[in-house]
Design a protein around this motif. Structure first.
Motif, PDB file in Angstrom:
ATOM      1  N   GLU A  41       0.844  -1.212   0.000  1.00  0.00           N
ATOM      2  CA  GLU A  41       0.000   0.000   0.000  1.00  0.00           C
ATOM      3  C   GLU A  41       0.876   1.257   0.000  1.00  0.00           C
ATOM      4  O   GLU A  41       0.596   2.226  -0.705  1.00  0.00           O
ATOM      5  CB  GLU A  41      -0.922   0.001   1.220  1.00  0.00           C
ATOM      6  N   GLU A  42       1.940   1.209   0.802  1.00  0.00           N
ATOM      7  CA  GLU A  42       2.828   2.375   0.869  1.00  0.00           C
ATOM      8  C   GLU A  42       3.540   2.600  -0.461  1.00  0.00           C
ATOM      9  O   GLU A  42       3.715   3.717  -0.909  1.00  0.00           O
ATOM     10  CB  GLU A  42       3.853   2.143   1.975  1.00  0.00           C
ATOM     11  N   GLU A  43       3.950   1.458  -1.095  1.00  0.00           N
ATOM     12  CA  GLU A  43       4.625   1.562  -2.395  1.00  0.00           C
ATOM     13  C   GLU A  43       3.688   2.138  -3.452  1.00  0.00           C
ATOM     14  O   GLU A  43       4.085   2.955  -4.273  1.00  0.00           O
ATOM     15  CB  GLU A  43       5.122   0.180  -2.847  1.00  0.00           C
ATOM     16  N   ALA A  44       2.408   1.697  -3.432  1.00  0.00           N
ATOM     17  CA  ALA A  44       1.443   2.233  -4.403  1.00  0.00           C
ATOM     18  C   ALA A  44       1.240   3.711  -4.175  1.00  0.00           C
ATOM     19  O   ALA A  44       1.157   4.482  -5.120  1.00  0.00           O
ATOM     20  CB  ALA A  44       0.116   1.482  -4.285  1.00  0.00           C
ATOM     21  N   LYS A  45       1.142   4.122  -2.898  1.00  0.00           N
ATOM     22  CA  LYS A  45       0.929   5.536  -2.592  1.00  0.00           C
ATOM     23  C   LYS A  45       2.132   6.378  -2.944  1.00  0.00           C
ATOM     24  O   LYS A  45       2.027   7.476  -3.428  1.00  0.00           O
ATOM     25  CB  LYS A  45       0.605   5.672  -1.109  1.00  0.00           C
ATOM     26  N   ALA A  46       3.311   5.891  -2.696  1.00  0.00           N
ATOM     27  CA  ALA A  46       4.536   6.664  -2.934  1.00  0.00           C
ATOM     28  C   ALA A  46       5.195   6.309  -4.248  1.00  0.00           C
ATOM     29  O   ALA A  46       6.387   6.543  -4.421  1.00  0.00           O
ATOM     30  CB  ALA A  46       5.511   6.415  -1.789  1.00  0.00           C
ATOM     31  N   LYS A  47       4.392   5.710  -5.210  1.00  0.00           N
ATOM     32  CA  LYS A  47       4.839   5.343  -6.563  1.00  0.00           C
ATOM     33  C   LYS A  47       5.858   4.209  -6.545  1.00  0.00           C
ATOM     34  O   LYS A  47       6.602   4.010  -7.477  1.00  0.00           O
ATOM     35  CB  LYS A  47       5.377   6.557  -7.316  1.00  0.00           C
ATOM     36  N   ALA A  48       5.943   3.459  -5.462  1.00  0.00           N
ATOM     37  CA  ALA A  48       6.645   2.200  -5.345  1.00  0.00           C
ATOM     38  C   ALA A  48       8.162   2.278  -5.415  1.00  0.00           C
ATOM     39  O   ALA A  48       8.857   1.463  -4.837  1.00  0.00           O
ATOM     40  CB  ALA A  48       6.119   1.190  -6.352  1.00  0.00           C
ATOM     41  N   GLU A  49       8.699   3.222  -6.128  1.00  0.00           N
ATOM     42  CA  GLU A  49      10.108   3.138  -6.439  1.00  0.00           C
ATOM     43  C   GLU A  49      11.044   3.429  -5.268  1.00  0.00           C
ATOM     44  O   GLU A  49      12.021   2.695  -5.056  1.00  0.00           O
ATOM     45  CB  GLU A  49      10.424   4.079  -7.618  1.00  0.00           C
ATOM     46  N   GLU A  50      10.763   4.466  -4.432  1.00  0.00           N
ATOM     47  CA  GLU A  50      11.736   4.886  -3.426  1.00  0.00           C
ATOM     48  C   GLU A  50      11.833   3.865  -2.272  1.00  0.00           C
ATOM     49  O   GLU A  50      12.932   3.551  -1.798  1.00  0.00           O
ATOM     50  CB  GLU A  50      11.356   6.263  -2.880  1.00  0.00           C
ATOM     51  N   GLU A  51      10.652   3.342  -1.804  1.00  0.00           N
ATOM     52  CA  GLU A  51      10.673   2.443  -0.649  1.00  0.00           C
ATOM     53  C   GLU A  51      11.387   1.123  -0.960  1.00  0.00           C
ATOM     54  O   GLU A  51      12.207   0.653  -0.191  1.00  0.00           O
ATOM     55  CB  GLU A  51       9.241   2.155  -0.179  1.00  0.00           C
ATOM     56  N   ALA A  52      11.008   0.502  -2.169  1.00  0.00           N
ATOM     57  CA  ALA A  52      11.617  -0.785  -2.510  1.00  0.00           C
ATOM     58  C   ALA A  52      13.122  -0.630  -2.676  1.00  0.00           C
ATOM     59  O   ALA A  52      13.910  -1.481  -2.272  1.00  0.00           O
ATOM     60  CB  ALA A  52      10.991  -1.340  -3.785  1.00  0.00           C
ATOM     61  N   LYS A  53      13.506   0.499  -3.325  1.00  0.00           N
ATOM     62  CA  LYS A  53      14.922   0.733  -3.571  1.00  0.00           C
ATOM     63  C   LYS A  53      15.660   0.994  -2.253  1.00  0.00           C
ATOM     64  O   LYS A  53      16.755   0.483  -2.015  1.00  0.00           O
ATOM     65  CB  LYS A  53      15.065   1.923  -4.525  1.00  0.00           C
ATOM     66  N   ALA A  54      15.006   1.819  -1.342  1.00  0.00           N
ATOM     67  CA  ALA A  54      15.651   2.185  -0.084  1.00  0.00           C
ATOM     68  C   ALA A  54      15.845   0.950   0.808  1.00  0.00           C
ATOM     69  O   ALA A  54      16.868   0.817   1.477  1.00  0.00           O
ATOM     70  CB  ALA A  54      14.819   3.225   0.649  1.00  0.00           C
ATOM     71  N   LYS A  55      14.815   0.030   0.799  1.00  0.00           N
ATOM     72  CA  LYS A  55      14.926  -1.156   1.649  1.00  0.00           C
ATOM     73  C   LYS A  55      15.818  -2.207   1.045  1.00  0.00           C
ATOM     74  O   LYS A  55      16.266  -3.118   1.722  1.00  0.00           O
ATOM     75  CB  LYS A  55      13.518  -1.730   1.891  1.00  0.00           C
ATOM     76  N   ALA A  56      16.005  -2.163  -0.294  1.00  0.00           N
ATOM     77  CA  ALA A  56      16.834  -3.161  -0.968  1.00  0.00           C
ATOM     78  C   ALA A  56      18.313  -2.798  -0.906  1.00  0.00           C
ATOM     79  O   ALA A  56      19.166  -3.611  -1.210  1.00  0.00           O
ATOM     80  CB  ALA A  56      16.393  -3.320  -2.413  1.00  0.00           C
ATOM     81  N   GLU A  57      18.595  -1.574  -0.618  1.00  0.00           N
ATOM     82  CA  GLU A  57      19.997  -1.137  -0.594  1.00  0.00           C
ATOM     83  C   GLU A  57      20.378  -0.615   0.785  1.00  0.00           C
ATOM     84  O   GLU A  57      19.524  -0.372   1.635  1.00  0.00           O
ATOM     85  CB  GLU A  57      20.204  -0.049  -1.644  1.00  0.00           C
TER      86      GLU A  57
END
Length: 384
Positions: A41-57
């Motif tokens: 839900e957070e990724e959809a709201k924040a356009k998904a890109e920053e959270e997945a990238k921030a948690k993956a790195e």
């Protein structure tokens, strides 16, 4: 007896440990599912890109990339503003040159019309003089013919009287000759009148046709000038952009030069840049954009740094403002191995939280992957 009690105690401890393990797995699964749902839900709201990238790195890398991105955006914004300013100055210069050119053409046209008018008057004057000269010559010719006829008649009369007096015996012959002469003169006169009449009618017809032709040309010219004027006014009206609209158009083009947008997404970005909704909408309508190709470009950008299922990617593109048809087209247009995407997403999940095999399969199915791709991905990451 002691051994039996110890065995039972050991069994109870094992059972308790097993129950504790099962409970821990269930809690971990519930927690992972809750976190995954919240993250989705957070990724959809924040356009998904920053959270997945921030948690993956790593945090340091994410911070550096965020700062680099902010700096790049700031530089892009500054560059866009500079380019927009240069473009506005160039357009103002071009407009001034166009107006000067139009004024010069208008003056040249007025001069040409004045010269054409003078030439027409000169030709009309020359034509009138030519017609007057022709008329004078015709009248002189007619007068000469009349005088020649009168003289001939006078001479014939004198000759007839002389012959009548000298040769009375030839009166019949003389009378016959006189009648023949009179008839010939009458026929010559009739023929001359007929030819004069035909000539006058031919000249009148030629003059009428010339006047009709001149009138038609003048009407056509007037109509063409009126249409050209109307077209110029229409074009001027169509090109009468406000400065704010010009700036909005320039910024919209600059944004599309370095990243992808949907139509509604670009309007929102321009509004975020403090343009009015009307100017932002005008700019996006003004530029020439293939929104379907923009959807393809954004889909490719997403897959460069994070994993998606086909349906998940379509949903993300719709969230970005693309319609279902364009989002579906983009997902099918790009070259993507959805099985490999499932593996990549499974790896990403396992990097920041724990999953059971069934739980990770369920999570991947929830993300839009088929059960077969989800199962194969879990097998690929070694979760048995």
């Amino acid at each position: 007896m002691v051994d039996q009690e110890e065995v039972e105690a050991t069994e109870m401890e094992k059972k308790a440990a097993e129950e504790e393990k099962v409970k821990a797995e269930e809690e971990a699964k519930a927690k992972a599912e809750e976190e995954a749902k919240a993250k989705a839900e957070e990724e959809a709201k924040a356009k998904a890109e920053e959270e997945a990238k921030a948690k993956a790195e790593e945090e340091a890398k994410a911070k550096a990339e965020e700062e680099a991105k902010a700096k790049a955006e700031e530089e892009a914004k500054a560059k866009a503003e500079e380019e927009a300013k240069a473009k506005a100055e160039e357009e103002a210069k071009a407009k001034a040159e166009e107006e000067a050119k139009a004024k010069a053409e208008e003056e040249a046209k007025a001069k040409a019309e004045e010269e054409a008018k003078a030439k027409a008057e000169e030709e009309a004057k020359a034509k009138a003089e030519e017609e007057a000269k022709a008329k004078a010559e015709e009248e002189a010719k007619a007068k000469a013919e009349e005088e020649a006829k009168a003289k001939a008649e006078e001479e014939a009369k004198a000759k007839a009287e002389e012959e009548a007096k000298a040769k009375a015996e030839e009166e019949a012959k003389a009378k016959a000759e006189e009648e023949a002469k009179a008839k010939a003169e009458e026929e010559a006169k009739a023929k001359a009148e007929e030819e004069a009449k035909a000539k006058a009618e031919e000249e009148a017809k030629a003059k009428a046709e010339e006047e009709a032709k001149v009138k038609a040309e003048e009407e056509a010219k007037a109509k063409a000038e009126e249409e050209a004027k109307a077209k110029a006014e229409e074009e001027a009206k169509a090109n009468a952009e406000t400065v704010s609209q010009q700036q909005a158009v320039g910024m919209a083009e600059n944004y599309l030069n370095y990243t992808a947008f949907s139509k509604s997404g670009l309007i929102e970005q321009l509004v975020f840049e403090e343009f009015s909704n009307a100017d932002a909408t005008y700019a996006v309508e003004k530029i020439n954009v293939d929104w379907r190709e923009q959807a393809v470009k954004m889909a490719e950008n997403y897959l460069e740094y994070t994993a998606f299922s086909r349906t998940g990617l379509i949903g993300q593109l719709e969230f970005e403002g693309f319609n279902n048809a364009d989002a579906t087209y983009a997902a099918d247009k790009i070259t993507a191995d959805w099985g490999a995407q499932a593996v990549k997403m499974a790896e990403n999940y396992l990097e920041y939280t724990a999953f059971s095999r069934a739980g990770l399969i369920d999570q991947l199915v929830f993300e839009g992957f088929s059960n077969a791709d989800a199962t194969a991905a879990v097998d690929a990451v070694g979760l048995q």
